[in-house]
Design a protein around this motif. Structure first.
Motif, PDB file in Angstrom:
ATOM      1  N   LEU A  82       0.801  -1.216   0.000  1.00  0.00           N
ATOM      2  CA  LEU A  82       0.000   0.000   0.000  1.00  0.00           C
ATOM      3  C   LEU A  82       0.841   1.276   0.000  1.00  0.00           C
ATOM      4  CD1 LEU A  82      -2.965  -0.805   2.427  1.00  0.00           C
ATOM      5  CD2 LEU A  82      -2.905  -0.914  -0.067  1.00  0.00           C
ATOM      6  N   LYS A  83       2.140   1.152   0.091  1.00  0.00           N
ATOM      7  CA  LYS A  83       3.013   2.328   0.115  1.00  0.00           C
ATOM      8  C   LYS A  83       2.835   3.205  -1.113  1.00  0.00           C
ATOM      9  CE  LYS A  83       6.859  -0.192  -2.010  1.00  0.00           C
ATOM     10  NZ  LYS A  83       6.816   0.487  -3.314  1.00  0.00           N
ATOM     11  N   ASP A  84       2.435   2.616  -2.228  1.00  0.00           N
ATOM     12  CA  ASP A  84       2.364   3.352  -3.493  1.00  0.00           C
ATOM     13  C   ASP A  84       1.053   4.096  -3.724  1.00  0.00           C
ATOM     14  OD1 ASP A  84       4.905   2.423  -4.205  1.00  0.00           O
ATOM     15  OD2 ASP A  84       4.082   0.615  -5.122  1.00  0.00           O
ATOM     16  N   ILE A  85       0.038   3.829  -2.921  1.00  0.00           N
ATOM     17  CA  ILE A  85      -1.287   4.345  -3.283  1.00  0.00           C
ATOM     18  C   ILE A  85      -1.498   5.815  -2.914  1.00  0.00           C
ATOM     19  CG2 ILE A  85      -2.278   2.039  -3.015  1.00  0.00           C
ATOM     20  CD1 ILE A  85      -3.660   3.057  -0.458  1.00  0.00           C
ATOM     21  N   PHE A  86      -0.680   6.344  -2.001  1.00  0.00           N
ATOM     22  CA  PHE A  86      -0.956   7.668  -1.461  1.00  0.00           C
ATOM     23  C   PHE A  86      -0.417   8.806  -2.336  1.00  0.00           C
ATOM     24  CE2 PHE A  86      -0.634   4.702   2.145  1.00  0.00           C
ATOM     25  CZ  PHE A  86      -1.908   4.819   2.650  1.00  0.00           C
ATOM     26  N   LEU A  87       0.714   8.596  -2.998  1.00  0.00           N
ATOM     27  CA  LEU A  87       1.335   9.657  -3.782  1.00  0.00           C
ATOM     28  C   LEU A  87       1.313   9.441  -5.288  1.00  0.00           C
ATOM     29  CD1 LEU A  87       4.550  10.752  -1.822  1.00  0.00           C
ATOM     30  CD2 LEU A  87       2.330  11.845  -1.887  1.00  0.00           C
ATOM     31  N   TYR A  88       1.348   8.189  -5.729  1.00  0.00           N
ATOM     32  CA  TYR A  88       1.532   7.916  -7.157  1.00  0.00           C
ATOM     33  C   TYR A  88       0.507   8.581  -8.063  1.00  0.00           C
ATOM     34  CZ  TYR A  88       5.617   4.952  -7.521  1.00  0.00           C
ATOM     35  OH  TYR A  88       6.907   4.506  -7.556  1.00  0.00           O
ATOM     36  N   PRO A  89      -0.761   8.682  -7.684  1.00  0.00           N
ATOM     37  CA  PRO A  89      -1.718   9.321  -8.594  1.00  0.00           C
ATOM     38  C   PRO A  89      -1.402  10.787  -8.889  1.00  0.00           C
ATOM     39  CG  PRO A  89      -2.878   8.020  -6.950  1.00  0.00           C
ATOM     40  CD  PRO A  89      -1.444   8.088  -6.515  1.00  0.00           C
ATOM     41  N   PHE A  90      -0.568  11.406  -8.037  1.00  0.00           N
ATOM     42  CA  PHE A  90      -0.279  12.832  -8.181  1.00  0.00           C
ATOM     43  C   PHE A  90       1.225  13.089  -8.272  1.00  0.00           C
ATOM     44  CE2 PHE A  90      -3.124  11.670  -4.656  1.00  0.00           C
ATOM     45  CZ  PHE A  90      -4.350  11.814  -5.300  1.00  0.00           C
ATOM     46  N   LEU A  91       1.977  12.061  -8.594  1.00  0.00           N
ATOM     47  CA  LEU A  91       3.435  12.101  -8.456  1.00  0.00           C
ATOM     48  C   LEU A  91       4.081  13.210  -9.278  1.00  0.00           C
ATOM     49  CD1 LEU A  91       5.803  10.822  -7.062  1.00  0.00           C
ATOM     50  CD2 LEU A  91       5.918   9.123  -8.893  1.00  0.00           C
ATOM     51  N   LYS A  92       3.700  13.325 -10.521  1.00  0.00           N
ATOM     52  CA  LYS A  92       4.335  14.313 -11.390  1.00  0.00           C
ATOM     53  C   LYS A  92       4.129  15.732 -10.858  1.00  0.00           C
ATOM     54  CE  LYS A  92       4.611  15.981 -16.155  1.00  0.00           C
ATOM     55  NZ  LYS A  92       4.662  17.391 -15.713  1.00  0.00           N
ATOM     56  N   GLU A  93       2.904  16.050 -10.462  1.00  0.00           N
ATOM     57  CA  GLU A  93       2.599  17.387  -9.982  1.00  0.00           C
ATOM     58  C   GLU A  93       3.353  17.714  -8.691  1.00  0.00           C
ATOM     59  OE1 GLU A  93       0.447  15.071 -10.783  1.00  0.00           O
ATOM     60  OE2 GLU A  93      -0.906  15.846 -12.337  1.00  0.00           O
ATOM     61  N   ILE A  94       3.410  16.727  -7.776  1.00  0.00           N
ATOM     62  CA  ILE A  94       4.097  16.953  -6.507  1.00  0.00           C
ATOM     63  C   ILE A  94       5.598  17.104  -6.727  1.00  0.00           C
ATOM     64  CG2 ILE A  94       4.647  15.951  -4.250  1.00  0.00           C
ATOM     65  CD1 ILE A  94       1.891  14.635  -4.293  1.00  0.00           C
ATOM     66  N   LYS A  95       6.169  16.285  -7.586  1.00  0.00           N
ATOM     67  CA  LYS A  95       7.600  16.387  -7.881  1.00  0.00           C
ATOM     68  C   LYS A  95       7.935  17.744  -8.480  1.00  0.00           C
ATOM     69  CE  LYS A  95       9.753  12.765  -9.626  1.00  0.00           C
ATOM     70  NZ  LYS A  95      10.040  11.555 -10.440  1.00  0.00           N
ATOM     71  N   ASP A  96       7.074  18.239  -9.335  1.00  0.00           N
ATOM     72  CA  ASP A  96       7.298  19.564  -9.937  1.00  0.00           C
ATOM     73  C   ASP A  96       7.276  20.669  -8.887  1.00  0.00           C
ATOM     74  OD1 ASP A  96       7.551  18.509 -12.464  1.00  0.00           O
ATOM     75  OD2 ASP A  96       5.505  18.998 -13.089  1.00  0.00           O
ATOM     76  N   ASP A  97       6.359  20.556  -7.932  1.00  0.00           N
ATOM     77  CA  ASP A  97       6.218  21.590  -6.906  1.00  0.00           C
ATOM     78  C   ASP A  97       7.423  21.664  -5.971  1.00  0.00           C
ATOM     79  OD1 ASP A  97       3.779  22.384  -7.860  1.00  0.00           O
ATOM     80  OD2 ASP A  97       2.598  21.272  -6.387  1.00  0.00           O
ATOM     81  N   TYR A  98       8.079  20.517  -5.724  1.00  0.00           N
ATOM     82  CA  TYR A  98       9.150  20.473  -4.726  1.00  0.00           C
ATOM     83  C   TYR A  98      10.488  20.027  -5.315  1.00  0.00           C
ATOM     84  CZ  TYR A  98       5.084  20.598  -1.603  1.00  0.00           C
ATOM     85  OH  TYR A  98       3.910  20.941  -0.977  1.00  0.00           O
ATOM     86  N   ARG A  99      10.681  20.216  -6.600  1.00  0.00           N
ATOM     87  CA  ARG A  99      11.856  19.637  -7.269  1.00  0.00           C
ATOM     88  C   ARG A  99      13.190  20.179  -6.750  1.00  0.00           C
ATOM     89  NH1 ARG A  99       9.125  22.708 -10.964  1.00  0.00           N
ATOM     90  NH2 ARG A  99      10.165  24.555 -11.820  1.00  0.00           N
ATOM     91  N   SER A 100      13.220  21.368  -6.183  1.00  0.00           N
ATOM     92  CA  SER A 100      14.494  21.929  -5.720  1.00  0.00           C
ATOM     93  C   SER A 100      14.668  21.824  -4.201  1.00  0.00           C
ATOM     94  CB  SER A 100      14.595  23.401  -6.141  1.00  0.00           C
ATOM     95  OG  SER A 100      13.508  24.152  -5.622  1.00  0.00           O
ATOM     96  N   PHE A 101      13.829  21.025  -3.555  1.00  0.00           N
ATOM     97  CA  PHE A 101      13.869  20.891  -2.099  1.00  0.00           C
ATOM     98  C   PHE A 101      14.692  19.689  -1.660  1.00  0.00           C
ATOM     99  CE2 PHE A 101      10.534  23.884  -2.513  1.00  0.00           C
ATOM    100  CZ  PHE A 101      10.278  24.456  -1.281  1.00  0.00           C
ATOM    101  N   TYR A 102      15.209  19.781  -0.447  1.00  0.00           N
ATOM    102  CA  TYR A 102      15.785  18.636   0.251  1.00  0.00           C
ATOM    103  C   TYR A 102      14.705  18.107   1.197  1.00  0.00           C
ATOM    104  CZ  TYR A 102      20.454  19.975  -1.341  1.00  0.00           C
ATOM    105  OH  TYR A 102      21.544  20.265  -2.117  1.00  0.00           O
ATOM    106  N   MET A 103      14.574  16.797   1.254  1.00  0.00           N
ATOM    107  CA  MET A 103      13.494  16.206   2.040  1.00  0.00           C
ATOM    108  C   MET A 103      13.983  15.741   3.412  1.00  0.00           C
ATOM    109  SD  MET A 103      10.606  13.488   0.812  1.00  0.00           S
ATOM    110  CE  MET A 103      11.726  12.143   0.380  1.00  0.00           C
ATOM    111  N   VAL A 104      13.221  16.140   4.440  1.00  0.00           N
ATOM    112  CA  VAL A 104      13.452  15.673   5.808  1.00  0.00           C
ATOM    113  C   VAL A 104      12.228  14.871   6.219  1.00  0.00           C
ATOM    114  CG1 VAL A 104      13.756  16.338   8.222  1.00  0.00           C
ATOM    115  CG2 VAL A 104      14.929  17.623   6.414  1.00  0.00           C
ATOM    116  N   ILE A 105      12.437  13.627   6.597  1.00  0.00           N
ATOM    117  CA  ILE A 105      11.343  12.722   6.935  1.00  0.00           C
ATOM    118  C   ILE A 105      11.180  12.651   8.451  1.00  0.00           C
ATOM    119  CG2 ILE A 105      10.503  10.340   6.762  1.00  0.00           C
ATOM    120  CD1 ILE A 105      12.241  10.070   4.226  1.00  0.00           C
ATOM    121  N   ALA A 106       9.947  12.832   8.917  1.00  0.00           N
ATOM    122  CA  ALA A 106       9.689  12.682  10.350  1.00  0.00           C
ATOM    123  C   ALA A 106      10.164  11.303  10.797  1.00  0.00           C
ATOM    124  CB  ALA A 106       8.203  12.861  10.641  1.00  0.00           C
TER     125      ALA A 106
END
Length: 226
Positions: A82-106
């Motif tokens: 189920l890891k894939d169901i939450f982001l994949y439908p919107f992956l391209k748009e989300i990647k575009d919005d944050y493409r220059s960010f560094y990610m910090v995971i809780a």
């Protein structure tokens, strides 16, 4: 060639309802999505902006009963697929919005990761393919879901900033699966600010909105969310 043709003919199924996936739009065909439109519709993506300690944040879903069930099935019942169901439908748009960010995971506790067999938050967000940095670590094994509101507000005591330099002048995307009281995110934002980042933004899978009855109980130190 024969093996390639056989692979093409393999029936793909929705990872939620297990019905056959039938691409009913170019978007589905192009993105090879892991769930059907019917299940995605039940999840009811809203892409709602909110603020947490004056930091811009975005939630993809409301923490409704259906999302709650799916997240519990994923991280509580160890349903890794189920890891894939939450982001994949919107992956391209989300990647575009944050493409220059560094990610910090809780961070999750090492004990919980070992029990589960995977870091549930990392597995959801790794598909963004952002550079991941780890300036903050968790120093105990407590579960937020077992804590009262009063205890959650002291979550900063369970987190430690271990690398300020890695944050400096960077655009930081702080991600987590669920925002309930916001205590973890607030604590992490406070620690991240010590490293002088260029900007901080927050992205969560689901945010909980409180009922009137729950809001009335927020001042009760013994109140535990469920």
């Amino acid at each position: 060639m024969k093996q390639l043709n056989e692979l093409k003919n393999i029936t793909k199924i929705c990872k939620v309802c297990f019905n056959e996936l039938k691409p009913d739009s170019f978007h589905y065909f192009l993105n090879d999505l892991p769930l059907c439109y019917s299940c995605l519709k039940k999840m009811n993506p809203i892409f709602k902006d909110f603020k947490i300690d004056n930091i811009k944040a975005l939630t993809i879903f409301n923490y409704n009963d259906y999302i709650k069930k799916l997240i519990y099935q994923y991280k509580g019942c160890y349903d890794y697929e189920l890891k894939d169901i939450f982001l994949y439908p919107f992956l391209k748009e989300i990647k575009d919005d944050y493409r220059s960010f560094y990610m910090v995971i809780a961070p999750s506790s090492e004990k919980r990761i070992k029990e589960r067999g995977f870091d549930h938050t990392y597995e959801i967000f790794k598909c963004l393919k952002l550079k991941i940095i780890t300036p903050i670590v968790k120093i105990n094994n407590d579960k937020q879901s077992d804590k009262s509101l009063f205890e959650r507000q002291k979550v900063i005591d369970s987190l430690k900033l271990v690398d300020k330099e890695i944050i400096a002048n960077k655009k930081i995307l702080l991600v987590d699966d669920i925002c309930t009281t916001g205590s973890t995110l607030k604590a992490m934002i406070s620690l991240l600010k010590m490293g002088n980042p260029k900007i901080i933004k927050v992205l969560v899978i689901a945010k909980r909105d409180f009922t009137k009855k729950e809001l009335e109980k927020l001042n009760d130190p013994s109140f535990v969310f469920n």
